[in-house]
Design a protein around this motif. Structure first.
Motif, PDB file in Angstrom:
ATOM      1  N   VAL A 180       0.832  -1.211   0.000  1.00 11.98           N
ATOM      2  CA  VAL A 180       0.000   0.000   0.000  1.00 11.98           C
ATOM      3  C   VAL A 180       0.864   1.257   0.000  1.00 11.98           C
ATOM      4  CG1 VAL A 180      -1.831   1.281   1.160  1.00 11.98           C
ATOM      5  CG2 VAL A 180      -1.798  -1.230   1.271  1.00 11.98           C
ATOM      6  N   SER A 181       0.727   2.061  -1.045  1.00  9.41           N
ATOM      7  CA  SER A 181       1.334   3.392  -1.070  1.00  9.41           C
ATOM      8  C   SER A 181       0.430   4.354  -0.317  1.00  9.41           C
ATOM      9  CB  SER A 181       1.482   3.897  -2.517  1.00  9.41           C
ATOM     10  OG  SER A 181       2.375   3.109  -3.247  1.00  9.41           O
ATOM     11  N   ILE A 182       1.027   5.212   0.493  1.00 15.34           N
ATOM     12  CA  ILE A 182       0.298   6.294   1.140  1.00 15.34           C
ATOM     13  C   ILE A 182       0.695   7.583   0.432  1.00 15.34           C
ATOM     14  CG2 ILE A 182      -0.230   7.482   3.283  1.00 15.34           C
ATOM     15  CD1 ILE A 182      -0.984   4.531   3.359  1.00 15.34           C
ATOM     16  N   TYR A 183      -0.229   8.110  -0.353  1.00 17.67           N
ATOM     17  CA  TYR A 183       0.010   9.365  -1.082  1.00 17.67           C
ATOM     18  C   TYR A 183      -0.575  10.509  -0.263  1.00 17.67           C
ATOM     19  CZ  TYR A 183      -0.823  12.951  -4.704  1.00 17.67           C
ATOM     20  OH  TYR A 183      -0.874  14.118  -5.425  1.00 17.67           O
ATOM     21  N   SER A 184       0.253  11.492   0.075  1.00 15.17           N
ATOM     22  CA  SER A 184      -0.233  12.639   0.842  1.00 15.17           C
ATOM     23  C   SER A 184       0.277  13.911   0.199  1.00 15.17           C
ATOM     24  CB  SER A 184       0.237  12.556   2.297  1.00 15.17           C
ATOM     25  OG  SER A 184      -0.245  13.664   3.030  1.00 15.17           O
ATOM     26  N   VAL A 235      -0.780  11.105   8.228  1.00 19.86           N
ATOM     27  CA  VAL A 235       0.308  10.128   8.174  1.00 19.86           C
ATOM     28  C   VAL A 235       1.031  10.067   9.519  1.00 19.86           C
ATOM     29  CG1 VAL A 235       2.440   9.467   7.005  1.00 19.86           C
ATOM     30  CG2 VAL A 235       0.563  10.486   5.697  1.00 19.86           C
ATOM     31  N   ALA A 236       1.285  11.234  10.099  1.00 15.17           N
ATOM     32  CA  ALA A 236       1.955  11.273  11.398  1.00 15.17           C
ATOM     33  C   ALA A 236       1.120  10.585  12.473  1.00 15.17           C
ATOM     34  CB  ALA A 236       2.239  12.716  11.796  1.00 15.17           C
ATOM     35  N   SER A 261       5.096  16.778   9.809  1.00 10.97           N
ATOM     36  CA  SER A 261       6.026  16.579   8.694  1.00 10.97           C
ATOM     37  C   SER A 261       7.284  15.866   9.167  1.00 10.97           C
ATOM     38  CB  SER A 261       6.391  17.930   8.065  1.00 10.97           C
ATOM     39  OG  SER A 261       5.246  18.598   7.591  1.00 10.97           O
ATOM     40  N   LYS A 262       7.800  16.285  10.327  1.00 17.74           N
ATOM     41  CA  LYS A 262       9.021  15.657  10.848  1.00 17.74           C
ATOM     42  C   LYS A 262       8.777  14.197  11.197  1.00 17.74           C
ATOM     43  CE  LYS A 262      12.641  16.292  14.339  1.00 17.74           C
ATOM     44  NZ  LYS A 262      13.740  16.760  13.492  1.00 17.74           N
ATOM     45  N   ILE A 263       7.635  13.915  11.831  1.00 13.19           N
ATOM     46  CA  ILE A 263       7.310  12.533  12.195  1.00 13.19           C
ATOM     47  C   ILE A 263       7.220  11.663  10.946  1.00 13.19           C
ATOM     48  CG2 ILE A 263       5.477  11.038  13.101  1.00 13.19           C
ATOM     49  CD1 ILE A 263       4.870  13.310  15.115  1.00 13.19           C
ATOM     50  N   ALA A 264       6.496  12.137   9.939  1.00 15.01           N
ATOM     51  CA  ALA A 264       6.271  11.334   8.733  1.00 15.01           C
ATOM     52  C   ALA A 264       7.553  11.134   7.932  1.00 15.01           C
ATOM     53  CB  ALA A 264       5.206  11.994   7.863  1.00 15.01           C
ATOM     54  N   LEU A 265       8.355  12.185   7.795  1.00  9.24           N
ATOM     55  CA  LEU A 265       9.518  12.121   6.917  1.00  9.24           C
ATOM     56  C   LEU A 265      10.744  11.518   7.582  1.00  9.24           C
ATOM     57  CD1 LEU A 265       9.127  15.501   5.017  1.00  9.24           C
ATOM     58  CD2 LEU A 265       8.503  13.200   4.247  1.00  9.24           C
ATOM     59  N   THR A 266      10.624  11.149   8.866  1.00  8.55           N
ATOM     60  CA  THR A 266      11.703  10.407   9.533  1.00  8.55           C
ATOM     61  C   THR A 266      11.243   9.008   9.943  1.00  8.55           C
ATOM     62  OG1 THR A 266      11.125  11.424  11.661  1.00  8.55           O
ATOM     63  CG2 THR A 266      12.863  12.486  10.361  1.00  8.55           C
ATOM     64  N   ALA A 267      10.038   8.628   9.532  1.00 14.84           N
ATOM     65  CA  ALA A 267       9.512   7.297   9.863  1.00 14.84           C
ATOM     66  C   ALA A 267      10.212   6.228   9.028  1.00 14.84           C
ATOM     67  CB  ALA A 267       8.002   7.268   9.633  1.00 14.84           C
ATOM     68  N   ASP A 268      10.011   4.972   9.418  1.00 16.43           N
ATOM     69  CA  ASP A 268      10.786   3.882   8.801  1.00 16.43           C
ATOM     70  C   ASP A 268      10.088   3.282   7.583  1.00 16.43           C
ATOM     71  OD1 ASP A 268       8.801   2.751  10.373  1.00 16.43           O
ATOM     72  OD2 ASP A 268      10.060   1.117  11.123  1.00 16.43           O
ATOM     73  N   PHE A 269       9.652   4.144   6.650  1.00 18.06           N
ATOM     74  CA  PHE A 269       9.214   3.645   5.351  1.00 18.06           C
ATOM     75  C   PHE A 269      10.416   2.998   4.661  1.00 18.06           C
ATOM     76  CE2 PHE A 269       6.194   6.992   6.364  1.00 18.06           C
ATOM     77  CZ  PHE A 269       4.985   6.397   6.045  1.00 18.06           C
ATOM     78  N   PRO A 270      10.194   1.990   3.845  1.00 21.75           N
ATOM     79  CA  PRO A 270      11.323   1.261   3.257  1.00 21.75           C
ATOM     80  C   PRO A 270      12.318   2.134   2.503  1.00 21.75           C
ATOM     81  CG  PRO A 270       9.305   0.031   2.950  1.00 21.75           C
ATOM     82  CD  PRO A 270       8.904   1.341   3.543  1.00 21.75           C
ATOM     83  N   ASN A 271      11.837   3.061   1.720  1.00 17.90           N
ATOM     84  CA  ASN A 271      12.698   3.996   1.000  1.00 17.90           C
ATOM     85  C   ASN A 271      11.964   5.322   0.876  1.00 17.90           C
ATOM     86  OD1 ASN A 271      15.040   2.253  -0.019  1.00 17.90           O
ATOM     87  ND2 ASN A 271      13.257   1.120  -0.774  1.00 17.90           N
ATOM     88  N   ILE A 272      12.700   6.402   0.729  1.00 18.55           N
ATOM     89  CA  ILE A 272      12.099   7.725   0.570  1.00 18.55           C
ATOM     90  C   ILE A 272      12.699   8.398  -0.660  1.00 18.55           C
ATOM     91  CG2 ILE A 272      11.763  10.014   1.569  1.00 18.55           C
ATOM     92  CD1 ILE A 272      11.979   8.792   4.317  1.00 18.55           C
TER      93      ILE A 272
END
Length: 366
Positions: free
Chosen positions: A179-183, A190-191, A230-241
């Motif tokens: 599942v992709s999460i598009y925001s 997301v956070a 934004s900080k929470i989402a963009l530092t979370a452990d998604f497989p790749n960014i």
């Protein structure tokens, strides 16, 4: 809307077929699902049409606060789905308020550090502007401005069985790794999902987020309306960014393009032709297209990224990019996109508008 940031995107292909359709992912490959979260508006439907056209199975839309308030955006989502016979795709309401920020707090920051060119939902309330058909800002976040629904005011309403963040968590557990999460608005939903479930980010396939870049590369209303999220989402452990930053400012629509889209008439090509603002580039659309086809990125590099959450800082809500040797603890490596293939991007957008999917095509929702 705007400033595309996408995480661990899926590779795809874009090959015209004799039937006038675009090539879809290999049928034997793992099914690619998406939940698409945005501050939806009259002409904001292109991202989900691009996803559907690229073979991504959209499980639902979520609404957030960014350019306008979340309740208005949720009804725009319902209305634009109804316009093209896509009401089988559910809409879930997201968080109306950022984690900490408020219009008053935001405007106090501007008093010290200067006003942004675009203030989104936190711009001062302007009833005259709203009466002219614009979405609401500041004031009561639950008020609905019907004059802004140029696509038609919806007959239906968002689902009330769960929240957007809960829906995201439920779907990544149901389809782990798919599942992709598009925001493309604020990252509040997301956070919240990241904080609700420690497995959420790692179970998602990717996160694709988009927002508007202002005068400089780091300044963005979708980040600044909720910097903490934004900080929470963009530092979370998604497989790749993968972050498509200023690249989204490179590809603009034109009247010629809008006229070409309308050469195949349908409700979406007509709404795009009549209401898409041709003075802005394809922000949200670039994020969605990269989610479908990461190979659209033809120039990118690896960097470390953080979001400034110091309220007293003039850089509050801005992103900061570091080389590895200078990166602080708690941030992660991302791919930063500098250039996309403009012709292929426009081809994806045009095809999705001229030959949009309908509920009759979405057997997974029946």
């Amino acid at each position: 809307m705007y400033w595309p940031v996408s995480l661990s995107l899926i590779c795809g292909s874009l090959l015209p077929l004799a039937t006038g359709s675009l090539a879809q992912p290999d049928e034997q490959s793992e099914t690619h699902y998406a939940i698409m979260d945005n501050d939806w508006y009259t002409a904001g439907f292109v991202p989900y049409l691009v996803a559907l056209d690229g073979g991504v199975k959209v499980l639902g839309l979520a609404s957030d606060t960014a350019n306008s308030w979340q309740p208005q955006a949720a009804l725009h989502a319902v209305a634009t789905l109804e316009a093209g016979n896509l009401s089988c795709i559910p809409v879930y309401s997201g968080a109306t308020w950022p984690l900490i920020n408020t219009p008053l707090r935001f405007q106090a920051w501007e008093t010290i550090h200067g006003k942004l060119a675009w203030e989104g939902a936190f711009a001062p309330e302007n009833q005259t502007y709203e009466a002219q058909g614009n979405d609401p800002t500041s004031g009561d976040p639950n008020r609905i401005v019907k004059a802004a629904f140029k696509e038609g005011f919806p007959k239906g309403r968002p689902r009330n069985s769960t929240s957007a963040a809960n829906f995201m968590v439920e779907m990544v557990h149901k389809y782990p790794g798919q599942v992709s999460i598009y925001s493309a608005g604020s990252l509040t939903n997301v956070a919240l999902a990241v904080r609700m479930d420690p497995q959420f980010a790692s179970l998602a396939k990717d996160l694709a987020t988009g927002s508007i870049l202002l005068a400089d590369l780091q300044s963005d209303i979708n980040l600044m309306i909720d910097p903490e999220a934004s900080k929470i989402a963009l530092t979370a452990d998604f497989p790749n960014i993968t972050i498509a930053g200023n690249v989204a400012n490179q590809v603009f629509p034109s009247q010629e393009f809008a006229d070409e889209v309308l050469s195949v008439p349908n409700p979406y090509s007509k709404l795009f032709h009549d209401y898409y603002d041709l003075s802005f580039p394809f922000w949200d659309e670039t994020a969605a297209a990269l989610m479908v086809e990461p190979s659209l990125a033809i120039n990118q590099t690896s960097v470390f990224l953080d979001v400034d959450t110091s309220y007293g800082s003039p850089n509050y809500g801005n992103i900061h990019v570091y080389q590895k040797a200078l990166a602080p603890d708690g941030i992660r490596e991302v791919n930063f996109v500098f250039q996309v293939d403009e012709d292929r991007l426009k081809q994806r957008i045009k095809h999705s508008l001229q030959y949009p999917k309908t509920c009759a095509d979405l057997d997974y929702l029946h």
